[in-house]
Design an enzyme around this catalytic site. Structure first.
Site, PDB file in Angstrom:
ATOM      1  N   CYS A 584       0.533  -1.132   0.124  1.00 25.33           N
ATOM      2  CA  CYS A 584       0.034  -0.059  -0.313  1.00 25.33           C
ATOM      3  C   CYS A 584       0.713   1.098  -0.279  1.00 25.33           C
ATOM      4  O   CYS A 584       1.388   1.665   0.434  1.00 25.33           O
ATOM      5  CB  CYS A 584      -1.216  -0.201   0.889  1.00 25.33           C
ATOM      6  N   CYS A 587       0.894   3.601   2.756  1.00 27.90           N
ATOM      7  CA  CYS A 587       1.200   3.153   3.670  1.00 27.90           C
ATOM      8  C   CYS A 587       2.878   3.513   4.018  1.00 27.90           C
ATOM      9  O   CYS A 587       3.180   3.556   4.771  1.00 27.90           O
ATOM     10  CB  CYS A 587       0.830   1.380   4.336  1.00 27.90           C
TER      11      CYS A 587
END
Length: 790
Positions: A584, A587
């Protein structure tokens, strides 16, 4: 009609499928000079002005034009290397027509100095690294290709570069292409000639205002170079030439100067710089120094002489030379300097085996394709002997031994590789010049960086010790700027972490396999898990990053620890957890901020910062209802179990925003004031500190935790409050608040309420407010660990 359609389809296939590097005939690690030279050669050949009858000339020219535009720019070249033409849609689209200029433009104005090896063309990407951060003397010609005076100067500038080769660095900057760089260097007219004296991160510059002829410019430069020429006297001759008995250095002695049949003093000064540390350049006066002539025999104007202790035959001790050009004299002198060793395949293997022992000396090898007879290359190698006396120099012919060079993944020739004791080696990615190669070698000798290839993967990231790997491209300026910091960091942390580099211009498939999307990308693999390093500015940032990863302040939770530590936490504990997935992108962006957040709360026993990898523990994340990444949850004090939590929904995911959000759930010593409690505060006899803020103000959010820390610290002496100026604008107007946040101090009263316009605190940091209160109240406040971390 059918044939016409087939023709355009053929052109489309040709243009879209061909490799841009192949189209220009260059290697994937070509620098901007190579790219310009290749494009200019093709542009002059394929330009429609010269191929009026050729049906394909326009399409061919557009194809090479696009290849040039893509590869000359750092960002578009990066996208092309990683994603091919698909990555260029945003920059070029489908309707790009090319940058069309006339054939004369490419012939007369394009890449004026690219064919002159002595002149270094600099641009915005390498000006700072090559010039301002060097320790060399530079003379730069800032020009515009449209300027007629610049073209008139060009032949003289070329002669100057040849005349002063080895004395200083001669450069050129095209201000039409790099106008911002020229503005930064205060260039307002063309040509502007500027000399730069650099050293250890500092520099001073001087604009040359004299006549633009060769003789005057040479004299101007020579006033700024060290005078290495030694004046020899009869009384001290024997002692002087025999000073260094262990490593006898030869002498180039001029028996006369500045008269017919003798060398010009200007040329002697140049030779003193060019031959520095290879030979001692000296002058004598025949009439005054007759005793010297009795020893060395002053029959000729130039004598190449070894000192008295040199263990040489007589003919070597006294070599007489006639007057020749200074550049030819350099070549003649260098003939007497020993050639670097030619390495065979067996000798190379023996060398690598011996280097496994830390007792072996480092080796700097020059790799070519065929035995080079180029005098410039020989001069470089022999000058390196003076610059790097502790390094063994050698030559390796890849035409003779292709398998060895293939194992090293060599694609561009010539090149230098430094092999260090212990077995590691590094490539030189800069210019093939003695100064640049010597600088690289000195830097690399102090580093512990390993050059990694596909055969090292995945082994290196699966072994026990962490690996910090820099994925880069040699043509990428930020990569080259970062590399020195990388080497220094490896020297300091090499025992804790292995440092490696991967050249993505050569190992494209490897970089794709590890999802490298930009250069440089630095990944620290700890227990096979990659941590991305986000900043590329200093060695100190590398140090902090390594310490954060090896000694994490963030608790990595699995199914068992999540249950024991979070689900069954005590009511006095707070857990703040990031649920993430490694693939991600948001992230990855939040990762460094999350680590810093953990560090802020590291010594606060009741507040814990954690993380859960939802790719590894999908069942756990699914069980607690995680549906997107990253999800940040806070499990507050006063509750056990997982039912009650708060989810972060703020737009900013930086450390301070997250820090401020967490403080909303902690007990506070700061009182929220309303109109009634505000008036009571102004009538209080105790000192007060009031923070006037607005909820939408980002600086207010960042400052709030700092103010909370101050309130904790001074609670026994000073009360703290806050006023929401959006909710109670009249209160803030009465205090004459015009900016947020504003902090006012009120000393207290005994008789009547205080004026709302208190004493403003000017420095809004924890330390600044603390210092203000200590000076105002004459009290010394003692920090505690808990308060420090809050």
């Amino acid at each position: 009609m059918r044939s016409l359609i087939f023709y355009f389809i053929s052109i489309l296939v040709l243009v879209s499928s061909i490799d841009y590097y192949e189209l220009l005939g260059i290697s994937k690690d070509a620098d901007n000079r190579d790219i310009r030279k290749a494009f200019k050669k093709l542009a002059l050949k394929l330009h429609p002005d010269k191929n009026m009858g050729g049906e394909k000339s326009h399409e061919q020219f557009i194809a090479i034009n696009k290849a040039y535009e893509v590869l000359k720019d750092v960002e578009t070249r990066k996208k092309y290397d990683l994603y091919g033409e698909e990555g260029l849609q945003q920059d070029f689209g489908k309707t790009w027509k090319g940058n069309y200029h006339s054939w004369n433009y490419y012939y007369e104005n394009f890449g004026i100095y690219d064919d002159d090896p002595e002149i270094i063309t600099l641009n915005k990407n390498d000006f700072s690294r090559s010039l301002l951060e060097s320790t060399d003397l530079w003379f730069i010609n800032f020009y515009s290709p449209q300027c007629s005076h610049c073209h008139h100067l060009a032949p003289v500038w070329r002669k100057l570069a040849r005349e002063l080769e080895g004395v200083l660095r001669i450069g050129a900057v095209n201000c039409e292409e790099d106008w911002l760089l020229c503005r930064q260097q205060s260039i307002h007219s063309y040509p502007s000639l500027v000399i730069y004296e650099t050293g250890e991160g500092t520099y001073k510059k001087d604009h040359y205002q004299g006549p633009r002829d060769l003789k005057d410019m040479v004299n101007y430069v020579l006033k700024r170079v060290p005078n290495n020429v030694i004046r020899l006297f009869s009384e001290y001759f024997s002692q002087t030439v025999a000073l260094d008995e262990s490593a006898p250095q030869p002498w180039l002695i001029f028996t006369c100067k500045d008269v017919d049949g003798c060398m010009d003093s200007t040329d002697i000064t140049k030779l003193g710089v060019v031959l520095d540390k290879l030979v001692n350049v000296a002058v004598i006066e025949r009439e005054k120094d007759k005793k010297i002539c009795d020893i060395i025999s002053c029959e000729s104007p130039i004598i190449y002489y070894f000192n008295l202790n040199a263990n040489l035959s007589e003919e070597w001790k006294n070599v007489h030379m006639e007057i020749i050009e200074a550049s030819d004299l350099v070549k003649k002198v260098l003939e007497y300097v020993p050639e670097p060793k030619d390495f065979s395949e067996k000798a190379f293997k023996d060398m690598k085996h011996s280097l496994r022992s830390m007792m072996s000396s480092p080796k700097l090898l020059y790799f070519t394709k065929g035995k080079t007879e180029d005098s410039g290359s020989n001069i470089i190698m022999k000058r390196l002997r003076a610059f790097l006396p502790e390094v063994t120099l050698g030559h390796f012919d890849c035409q003779k031994y292709p398998s060895t060079c293939s194992e090293l993944y060599l694609q561009k020739f010539p090149c230098f590789i430094l092999f260090r004791p212990g077995g590691s080696y590094e490539f030189h990615y800069g210019r093939i010049a003695a100064y640049d190669v010597a600088s690289f070698a000195r830097e690399a000798l102090l580093s512990e960086v390993y050059t990694l290839t596909p055969k090292d993967f995945p082994r290196v990231i699966r072994i026990g010790q962490p690996w910090f790997i820099d994925f880069f491209a040699p043509w990428c300026p930020p990569c080259m700027k970062f590399l020195p910091h990388w080497r220094k960091a490896s020297h300091n942390f090499g025992r804790l972490v292995n440092f490696g580099t991967v050249d993505c211009s050569i190992h494209v498939d490897l970089c794709r396999r590890y999802n490298i999307e930009s250069y440089p990308t630095a990944l620290l693999y700890n227990q096979s898990r990659p941590y991305k390093f986000q900043t590329f500015l200093s060695q100190e940032q590398i140090k902090d990053f390594i310490e954060e990863i090896l000694n994490p302040a963030v608790v990595s939770l699995n199914i068992a620890t999540f249950e024991s530590l979070v689900k069954y936490k005590s009511s006095n504990e707070v857990w703040v957890i990031e649920f993430f997935s490694p693939w991600c992108a948001p992230c990855q962006q939040i990762a460094p901020h999350w680590r810093k957040l953990g560090k802020l709360f590291n010594r606060t026993s009741s507040i814990h910062i954690g993380e859960v990898d939802c790719q590894a523990y999908y069942a756990l994340c699914h069980a607690v209802g995680i549906t997107s990444y990253p999800t940040i949850r806070l499990y507050p004090k006063g509750d056990k179990g997982l039912e009650r939590y708060f989810t972060y929904s703020g737009w900013s995911r930086d450390t301070m925003s997250l820090h401020a959000w967490i403080f909303n759930f902690l007990p506070s010593k700061v009182k929220t004031l309303t109109p009634s409690t505000y008036n009571e505060t102004l009538a209080d006899s105790s000192p007060w500190l009031i923070d006037y803020y607005a909820p939408w103000c980002e600086h207010c959010q960042t400052f709030a935790p700092e103010f909370q820390r101050v309130a904790e610290l001074v609670y026994d002496e000073v009360k703290a409050g806050q006023v929401n100026c959006e909710q109670f604008p009249t209160l803030c107007e009465s205090a004459s608040i015009h900016a947020y946040p504003t902090v006012m101090f009120y000393s207290g009263t005994k008789d009547h309420p205080q004026n709302p316009i208190g004493i403003e605190v000017q420095t809004l940091t924890y330390d600044g407010v603390k210092e203000f209160l200590e000076e105002t109240l004459k009290i010394k406040f003692q920090d505690s660990d808990v308060r420090d971390e809050l």
